[in-house]
Design an enzyme around this catalytic site. Structure first.
Site, PDB file in Angstrom:
ATOM      1  N   THR A  15     -37.241 -91.744   6.092  1.00 25.14           N
ATOM      2  CA  THR A  15     -36.681 -90.874   6.435  1.00 25.14           C
ATOM      3  C   THR A  15     -36.951 -90.529   8.078  1.00 25.14           C
ATOM      4  OG1 THR A  15     -37.300 -90.107   4.371  1.00 25.14           O
ATOM      5  CG2 THR A  15     -37.211 -88.321   6.027  1.00 25.14           C
ATOM      6  N   ASP A  59     -34.691 -98.156   3.013  1.00 22.76           N
ATOM      7  CA  ASP A  59     -35.585 -97.183   2.479  1.00 22.76           C
ATOM      8  C   ASP A  59     -36.739 -97.975   1.892  1.00 22.76           C
ATOM      9  OD1 ASP A  59     -35.455 -94.392   0.687  1.00 22.76           O
ATOM     10  OD2 ASP A  59     -36.778 -95.699   0.038  1.00 22.76           O
ATOM     11  N   ASP A  92     -42.939 -94.105   1.463  1.00 25.25           N
ATOM     12  CA  ASP A  92     -43.535 -94.301   0.162  1.00 25.25           C
ATOM     13  C   ASP A  92     -44.065 -95.653  -0.219  1.00 25.25           C
ATOM     14  OD1 ASP A  92     -41.783 -92.242  -0.837  1.00 25.25           O
ATOM     15  OD2 ASP A  92     -40.005 -93.251  -1.271  1.00 25.25           O
ATOM     16  N   THR A 167     -53.530 -94.457   0.935  1.00 25.63           N
ATOM     17  CA  THR A 167     -52.877 -94.494  -0.197  1.00 25.63           C
ATOM     18  C   THR A 167     -51.846 -93.087   0.108  1.00 25.63           C
ATOM     19  OG1 THR A 167     -52.709 -94.556  -2.463  1.00 25.63           O
ATOM     20  CG2 THR A 167     -54.494 -93.204  -1.701  1.00 25.63           C
ATOM     21  N   THR A 279     -60.661 -99.255  -9.444  1.00 23.50           N
ATOM     22  CA  THR A 279     -60.625 -98.167 -10.132  1.00 23.50           C
ATOM     23  C   THR A 279     -59.443 -97.308 -10.051  1.00 23.50           C
ATOM     24  OG1 THR A 279     -61.683 -95.995 -10.255  1.00 23.50           O
ATOM     25  CG2 THR A 279     -61.795 -97.023  -8.274  1.00 23.50           C
ATOM     26  N   GLN A 280     -59.093 -96.708 -10.988  1.00 21.01           N
ATOM     27  CA  GLN A 280     -57.824 -96.056 -10.961  1.00 21.01           C
ATOM     28  C   GLN A 280     -58.041 -94.440 -10.450  1.00 21.01           C
ATOM     29  OE1 GLN A 280     -56.857 -94.263 -15.309  1.00 21.01           O
ATOM     30  NE2 GLN A 280     -56.800 -96.638 -15.360  1.00 21.01           N
ATOM     31  N   CYS A 281     -59.626 -94.108 -10.198  1.00 25.08           N
ATOM     32  CA  CYS A 281     -59.652 -92.785  -9.496  1.00 25.08           C
ATOM     33  C   CYS A 281     -59.179 -92.941  -7.787  1.00 25.08           C
ATOM     34  CB  CYS A 281     -61.301 -92.524  -9.237  1.00 25.08           C
ATOM     35  SG  CYS A 281     -61.799 -92.690 -11.072  1.00 25.08           S
TER      36      CYS A 281
HETATM   37  N1  ASP Z   1     -37.781 -92.950   0.387  1.00 26.87           N
HETATM   38  C1  ASP Z   1     -38.212 -92.574   1.985  1.00 26.87           C
HETATM   39  C2  ASP Z   1     -38.906 -93.999   2.318  1.00 26.87           C
HETATM   40  O1  ASP Z   1     -40.057 -94.176   1.778  1.00 26.87           O
HETATM   41  C3  ASP Z   1     -38.999 -91.677   2.000  1.00 26.87           C
HETATM   42  C4  ASP Z   1     -39.596 -91.407   3.529  1.00 26.87           C
HETATM   43  O2  ASP Z   1     -39.269 -92.023   4.457  1.00 26.87           O
HETATM   44  O3  ASP Z   1     -40.796 -90.835   3.718  1.00 26.87           O
HETATM   45  O4  ASP Z   1     -38.230 -94.874   2.834  1.00 26.87           O
END
Ligand code: ASP
Length: 343
Positions: A15, A59, A92, A167, A279-281
């Site tokens: 983005t 992306d 992402d 994360t 851990t998944q926490c």
């Molecule tokens: N879908 C986009 C990506 O990860 C979202 C972003 O850029 O924040 O490329």
């Protein structure tokens, strides 16, 4: 000015590099060759900036180890000519990429700062400009003619985190990332507050950068849930080629005590599959053997993921397997912090 730090921007997609075409309303790619004319604020920074872009920006949902090798190769071939690197990346999968690059770039003593944004750079309310400008500023920070940050970081919404500790936690807030088990290394307010004790330290004798480009993709992640059947567990554990499984367990590393469950894991381990207990926490650490429910996992030799993130665990497994670490040493090396990714 000749001794200004020289920063290389590497645009991979996401983005951050989009602008809105106000006639059609559609998002289109930003021309990074025109960066300085589009964002004149950058002229005020005390550094020189050059940029390079993926031939076809992506992306970040399309990110894969091949692209990580491309980013690492760009850094390798420009390492001596630049003082710092800013990688513009979709949010992402940014934590996976920052984690992977931290392992691939051994003896890194220059900043590699990943950043991106929730809104396109051409949007009126964009978070992209602040993220981009401060990332460049951080990449250019020097003390006693040495870079302040000598590791892979991730900068988002006023905080620089160690990349392999992060994360993505929110799909719409500007504060999209978190580092649950490690404090931010720089905080941006009126001043840049550097949390010196938390910066990655290097041995006094400088070693040359080693770029690791072998990553083994025969790895997977499985998140535990009540009701997981033997059928599904075994189909993952017996998948052709599987060499390592990151098992997201409950709480402090706990899993069912049922015989069928332990036996399935044990037989996979005996066949040479490394199973890593994470851990998944969203925060905290695995404590193998703390409860009855993890004692059995410890006994059958699951790898203790301690407080590592899932993103760092899967990329560390790819890196160690790619480096042909022997089966006998995998557990010991995995349980050792290589780039500050675990306690
Ligand atoms: N879908 C986009 C990506 O990860 C979202 C972003 O850029 O924040 O490329």
């Amino acid at each position: 000015m000749t001794n200004q730090p020289n920063i290389l921007l590497i645009y991979t997609g996401g983005t951050i590099g989009m602008v809105k075409d106000y006639d059609s309303g559609a998002l289109k790619a930003f021309d990074f060759a025109k960066l300085l004319s589009q964002i004149p604020e950058l002229e005020q920074l005390d550094c020189t900036i050059e940029s390079i872009s993926f031939e076809k920006p992506i992306d970040s949902s399309d990110m894969n180890p091949g692209y990580w090798i491309e980013i690492a190769t760009i850094i390798e071939s420009n390492y001596l000519a630049f003082d710092g690197f800013v990688v513009l990346h979709g949010s992402d999968t940014m934590s996976y990429s920052a984690s992977a690059l931290s392992f691939m770039l051994e003896n890194l003593t220059k900043p590699v700062i990943f950043t991106g944004s929730q809104l396109p750079i051409g949007d009126l309310r964009t978070d992209a400009k602040e993220n981009l400008i401060t990332s460049i500023q951080i990449a250019a920070l020097q003390a006693k003619e040495k870079p302040v940050v000598q590791e892979v970081g991730l900068y988002f919404e006023y905080k620089l985190y160690r990349g392999n500790r992060t994360t993505k936690v929110n799909a719409e807030h500007f504060e999209a990332f978190n580092s649950p088990n490690y404090p931010p290394i720089i905080e941006s307010g009126v001043k840049l507050k550097i949390n010196k004790p938390f910066l990655l330290k290097h041995p006094a004798r400088k070693k040359p950068l080693i770029v690791h480009k072998q990553l083994d993709e025969n790895v997977a992640i499985l998140k535990m849930h009540p009701g997981l059947t033997a059928n599904f567990l075994n189909s993952v554990l017996t998948a052709t080629g599987l060499k390592a499984l990151v098992l997201e367990t409950f709480g402090a590393g706990n899993a069912p005590t049922a015989d069928w469950f332990i036996e399935s894991l044990e037989s996979a381990i005996k066949r040479g599959v490394h199973i890593i207990n994470v851990t998944q926490c969203s925060g905290g650490s695995v404590m193998m053997g703390h409860y009855e429910t993890s004692k059995k996992l410890s006994k059958i030799q699951l790898v203790d993921g301690k407080d590592i993130t899932t993103e760092a665990a899967i990329t560390k497994a790819m890196y160690l397997l790619g480096n042909k670490v022997s089966d006998a040493l995998f557990k010991t090396i995995f349980e050792t912090s290589l780039r500050g990714e675990m306690q």
